[in-house]
Design a protein around this motif. Sequence first.
Motif: not given
Lengths: 123, 141
Positions: A101-105, A78, A112, A80, A108-109
């Motif tokens: 796959r990405t997440a905002l921070d 992930v 995930l 982030v 959140r990563g």
Amino acid sequence: MDRIPILKMGRYLLVTIQVDLLDQTALALQDDLSERIAATAAQGVLIDISALEIVDSFVGRILASISGISAIMGATLVVVGMQPAVAITLVELGLSLDGVRTALDVERGMALLNADGASRSDH
Amino acid sequence: MTTEPTSTDACLDGSMPLSAERDIVACRQLVRKLTQELKFSLVDQTKMITAASELSRNTIVYGQGGVMRWQIVSEGARTGLRLVFEDEGPGIPDIDLALTDGWTSGTGMGIGLSGSRRLVNDFELRTVVGQGTSVTITRWR
């Protein structure tokens, strides 16, 4: 040449990129991460790029490549913290980071990765 | 080496060598400084720095090294930054092909040239096989 530190946190590996990346440094990270995933049997890898002021096609390619290598080795990657200006530029450049796959921070990563781990143990 | 057309209003210019990989980072830092001085928005700064990163890598990897010239240009009321990436490398035999997304002669993703064109306002590519390549980009504030 600088090497980017890789931290182990339980089942996960955590990388925070804090320097303006030389191409060689990015390539070394890909190699180091592959080895650490194998050595630790990590289930997830989290790369924090919030300090990166740009992502060009070289770094984009490395991220996509790390994602592919991780998946083959049984770990989820992930990415982030991408800055909005970096995301806008990446899309215009033509890089969609398919499969990454990405997440905002970081929080959140991590969520995930935990959700991913939970669904694995269900099967 | 050709002389670039200079704007009569040009107040500042300079150049830096592009010979080793480390110069890509130095080039990004210089372009960041210049776009900040010109008070580009953060998105415009990021676009120009990213384009410079792609083109400086091309100059070093494919052009066997060269130089980046920069110039602060004005046209009427608008101000911008113009960057010229010059090498005396092998040149590009098929410009249309090189500007196609996904085409690469090396190890990249093949979007460096075509992608950086989308990140700037003006883009000009001149190349002569066996003599070299020059890419001029301008982004206005």
